[in-house]
Scaffold this motif. Structure first.
Motif, PDB file in Angstrom:
ATOM      1  N   ASP A 147       1.352  -1.080   0.075  1.00 28.61           N
ATOM      2  CA  ASP A 147      -0.255  -0.184  -0.123  1.00 28.61           C
ATOM      3  C   ASP A 147       0.757   1.389   0.169  1.00 28.61           C
ATOM      4  O   ASP A 147       1.758   1.406   1.324  1.00 28.61           O
ATOM      5  CB  ASP A 147      -0.975  -0.207   1.400  1.00 28.61           C
ATOM      6  N   ILE A 148       0.658   2.063  -1.034  1.00 30.43           N
ATOM      7  CA  ILE A 148       2.236   2.747  -1.239  1.00 30.43           C
ATOM      8  C   ILE A 148       1.622   4.589  -1.211  1.00 30.43           C
ATOM      9  O   ILE A 148      -0.243   4.708  -2.032  1.00 30.43           O
ATOM     10  CB  ILE A 148       2.238   2.939  -2.762  1.00 30.43           C
ATOM     11  N   THR A 149       1.943   5.484  -0.158  1.00 32.07           N
ATOM     12  CA  THR A 149       1.110   6.907  -0.140  1.00 32.07           C
ATOM     13  C   THR A 149       2.349   7.670  -1.130  1.00 32.07           C
ATOM     14  O   THR A 149       3.917   7.206  -0.822  1.00 32.07           O
ATOM     15  CB  THR A 149       1.390   6.948   1.169  1.00 32.07           C
ATOM     16  N   VAL A 150       2.169   7.740  -2.307  1.00 33.59           N
ATOM     17  CA  VAL A 150       2.885   9.155  -3.786  1.00 33.59           C
ATOM     18  C   VAL A 150       2.656   9.887  -2.790  1.00 33.59           C
ATOM     19  O   VAL A 150       2.138  10.598  -3.018  1.00 33.59           O
ATOM     20  CB  VAL A 150       2.424   8.873  -4.747  1.00 33.59           C
ATOM     21  N   ALA A 151       4.139  10.794  -2.096  1.00 33.59           N
ATOM     22  CA  ALA A 151       4.489  12.302  -2.077  1.00 33.59           C
ATOM     23  C   ALA A 151       5.455  12.446  -2.938  1.00 33.59           C
ATOM     24  O   ALA A 151       5.947  12.622  -3.312  1.00 33.59           O
ATOM     25  CB  ALA A 151       4.646  12.126  -0.250  1.00 33.59           C
TER      26      ALA A 151
ATOM     27  N   VAL B 111      -2.029   6.190  -2.880  1.00 28.65           N
ATOM     28  CA  VAL B 111      -2.872   7.518  -2.712  1.00 28.65           C
ATOM     29  C   VAL B 111      -1.522   8.591  -3.056  1.00 28.65           C
ATOM     30  O   VAL B 111      -0.257   8.268  -2.716  1.00 28.65           O
ATOM     31  CB  VAL B 111      -3.150   7.332  -1.448  1.00 28.65           C
ATOM     32  N   PHE B 112      -1.966   9.510  -3.777  1.00 34.93           N
ATOM     33  CA  PHE B 112      -1.226  10.551  -4.080  1.00 34.93           C
ATOM     34  C   PHE B 112      -1.521  11.620  -2.634  1.00 34.93           C
ATOM     35  O   PHE B 112      -2.291  11.520  -2.571  1.00 34.93           O
ATOM     36  CB  PHE B 112      -1.722  11.227  -5.462  1.00 34.93           C
ATOM     37  N   THR B 113      -0.748  12.235  -2.460  1.00 30.32           N
ATOM     38  CA  THR B 113      -0.547  13.626  -1.675  1.00 30.32           C
ATOM     39  C   THR B 113       0.269  14.501  -1.426  1.00 30.32           C
ATOM     40  O   THR B 113       1.854  14.024  -1.806  1.00 30.32           O
ATOM     41  CB  THR B 113      -0.781  13.370  -0.085  1.00 30.32           C
ATOM     42  N   CYS B 114      -0.095  15.659  -1.771  1.00 27.01           N
ATOM     43  CA  CYS B 114       0.867  17.202  -1.702  1.00 27.01           C
ATOM     44  C   CYS B 114       1.954  17.265  -0.455  1.00 27.01           C
ATOM     45  O   CYS B 114       0.977  17.060   0.956  1.00 27.01           O
ATOM     46  CB  CYS B 114       1.019  17.887  -2.358  1.00 27.01           C
TER      47      CYS B 114
ATOM     48  N   GLU C   9      11.043  17.891   3.763  1.00 24.54           N
ATOM     49  CA  GLU C   9      11.259  18.167   4.864  1.00 24.54           C
ATOM     50  C   GLU C   9      10.635  18.138   6.248  1.00 24.54           C
ATOM     51  O   GLU C   9      10.732  18.501   7.804  1.00 24.54           O
ATOM     52  CB  GLU C   9      12.331  19.861   4.847  1.00 24.54           C
ATOM     53  N   ALA C  10       9.264  18.026   5.542  1.00 30.80           N
ATOM     54  CA  ALA C  10       8.582  18.485   7.152  1.00 30.80           C
ATOM     55  C   ALA C  10       7.088  17.883   6.438  1.00 30.80           C
ATOM     56  O   ALA C  10       6.070  19.099   6.244  1.00 30.80           O
ATOM     57  CB  ALA C  10       7.821  19.842   7.988  1.00 30.80           C
ATOM     58  N   VAL C  11       6.855  16.521   6.565  1.00 30.52           N
ATOM     59  CA  VAL C  11       5.435  15.844   6.558  1.00 30.52           C
ATOM     60  C   VAL C  11       3.849  15.488   6.887  1.00 30.52           C
ATOM     61  O   VAL C  11       4.690  15.614   7.982  1.00 30.52           O
ATOM     62  CB  VAL C  11       5.613  14.514   5.263  1.00 30.52           C
ATOM     63  N   ASP C  12       3.839  15.347   6.516  1.00 28.70           N
ATOM     64  CA  ASP C  12       2.469  15.356   8.060  1.00 28.70           C
ATOM     65  C   ASP C  12       1.877  14.263   8.525  1.00 28.70           C
ATOM     66  O   ASP C  12       0.276  14.110   8.664  1.00 28.70           O
ATOM     67  CB  ASP C  12       0.669  16.213   6.843  1.00 28.70           C
ATOM     68  N   PHE C  13       2.126  13.564   8.224  1.00 31.95           N
ATOM     69  CA  PHE C  13       2.364  11.875   8.977  1.00 31.95           C
ATOM     70  C   PHE C  13       2.971  11.406  10.301  1.00 31.95           C
ATOM     71  O   PHE C  13       3.998  12.408  10.499  1.00 31.95           O
ATOM     72  CB  PHE C  13       2.720  10.669   8.100  1.00 31.95           C
TER      73      PHE C  13
ATOM     74  N   GLU D 180      12.927  12.970   8.805  1.00 29.78           N
ATOM     75  CA  GLU D 180      11.471  13.262   8.864  1.00 29.78           C
ATOM     76  C   GLU D 180      11.591  11.964   8.012  1.00 29.78           C
ATOM     77  O   GLU D 180      10.062  10.840   8.390  1.00 29.78           O
ATOM     78  CB  GLU D 180      10.880  13.945   7.567  1.00 29.78           C
ATOM     79  N   ALA D 181      11.981  11.552   7.075  1.00 31.83           N
ATOM     80  CA  ALA D 181      12.046   9.508   6.788  1.00 31.83           C
ATOM     81  C   ALA D 181      12.376   8.834   8.302  1.00 31.83           C
ATOM     82  O   ALA D 181      11.841   8.408   8.456  1.00 31.83           O
ATOM     83  CB  ALA D 181      12.917   9.662   5.823  1.00 31.83           C
ATOM     84  N   HIS D 182      13.150   9.518   8.910  1.00 32.88           N
ATOM     85  CA  HIS D 182      13.778   8.365  10.462  1.00 32.88           C
ATOM     86  C   HIS D 182      12.006   8.403  11.509  1.00 32.88           C
ATOM     87  O   HIS D 182      11.207   7.239  11.608  1.00 32.88           O
ATOM     88  CB  HIS D 182      14.738   8.736  10.707  1.00 32.88           C
TER      89      HIS D 182
END
Length: 254
Positions: free
Chosen positions: A90-94, A121-124, A128-132, A158-160
Motif C-alpha cells: 500500500d503506497i502513499t506517493v508524496a 494514494v497521491f498527496t502533496c 522536510e516536514a511531512v504531515d504523517f 523526517e524519513a526516520h
C-alpha cells in the motif's frame, strides 16, 4: 554553518548558483512544473532507457510485501509506486509538486489493476516536514528526488521519524562516478547534451541544465551515507551502479 541552520544570510545551492532557501524551493518547483508532462520521456532519452532497469533493481532491494505501508517521497509520476503496488504494498506517493502528482494520478487511472494490487494514494507534501504521524510506515523510498530538497538533513530526519521501528529507508540518487575515463565523458554529456535534449524534447534547456548541475553538487556516496547515519539510521549500505554515477543507499530504523 550546518545545512539546517536558518538565518537571513544563509544560502543553498541551486545548481551552480547560491540562493536563499525559499528561492531554491520556488525555483525547483518551477523546474518540475515545466518538465512534468515530458518527465518520463526525458528519463528514457537521457538514460537510454537504463533508468527502467535501475528502478527494477531498486524495488528488488526494497522487497515490498503485501499489506506493507510504504511512503514513496518525491515519487510524483508513480514509476516506483506502480512497481511496488504490483507486489501488493500500500503506497502513499508524496511530492511537493502538484503537477508531477497530477501526471502520476493520470497514469494510475490508465493502469489495469488485479486483486493483488496494493492501494495507491497521491498527496502533496514537503519532504522536510511531512504531515504523517511518527512510526507510520514500514518503508520509505525516494528516487532521484533528494538532491532537489532544500535541506536534505531535515528530509532524512523526517524519513526516520515516520518509519516504524524496524522500518527501512531506501534512496536511489545520481552521484559521482569513480570509473576512470567515464567521469569525463559523463561530464561532457551532462553539460552539453542534456540541456540540448531538454530543449528538443521538452522545450526547456534551462531546467535540464539545472538537473545536470544538481547532480554535480550532490554529496559523494560516502558523504551522503554519513548523513543517513547522522539522521539515526543503522546498518547503512551503498550499492554503486555505473561506478557511482547512480547509487542505492539504504538504512534501518531501530
Amino acid at each position: 554553518m550546518t545545512q539546517s541552520t536558518t538565518n537571513a544570510e544563509e544560502t543553498v545551492s541551486f545548481g551552480y548558483e547560491e540562493v536563499a532557501p525559499d528561492e531554491k524551493t520556488r525555483r525547483v518547483g518551477e523546474v518540475f512544473t515545466s518538465v512534468a508532462k515530458k518527465y518520463d520521456i526525458m528519463n528514457d532519452a537521457m538514460s537510454m532507457g537504463m533508468h527502467r532497469g535501475w528502478k527494477d533493481r531498486f524495488v528488488k532491494r526494497v522487497k515490498p510485501q503485501a499489506g506493507e505501508r510504504i511512503l514513496d517521497m518525491a515519487g510524483g509520476t508513480g514509476d516506483i509506486a506502480f512497481r511496488m503496488t504490483d507486489r501488493g504494498a500500500d503506497i502513499t506517493v508524496a511530492d511537493i509538486n502538484q503537477d508531477m502528482l497530477d501526471v502520476g494520478a493520470e497514469r494510475a487511472m490508465e493502469r489495469t489493476e488485479t486483486p493483488d494490487t496494493g492501494s495507491l494514494v497521491f498527496t502533496c507534501q514537503n519532504a522536510e516536514a511531512v504531515d504523517f504521524a511518527s512510526n507510520s510506515f514500514d518503508a520509505y523510498t525516494i528516487v532521484f528526488g533528494i538532491r532537489n530538497v532544500t535541506f536534505k538533513d531535515k528530509a532524512l530526519a523526517e524519513a526516520h521519524r515516520v518509519l516504524r521501528p524496524g522500518g527501512r529507508f531506501y534512496c536511489m540518487e545520481f552521484s559521482t562516478t569513480e570509473w576512470a575515463g567515464f567521469k569525463e565523458i559523463y561530464d561532457v554529456y551532462s553539460d552539453k547534451v542534456m540541456p540540448r535534449m531538454g530543449q528538443a524534447i521538452a522545450g526547456d534547456a534551462d531546467s535540464y541544465r539545472y538537473l545536470a548541475e544538481s547532480i554535480r553538487r550532490f554529496p559523494k556516496m560516502s558523504e551522503f551515507e554519513s548523513m543517513i547515519r547522522t539522521a539515526g539510521f543503522v546498518n547503512t549500505k551503498v550499492e554503486s551502479i555505473l561506478g557511482g554515477a547512480v547509487a542505492i543507499h539504504s538504512g534501518w530504523k531501530i
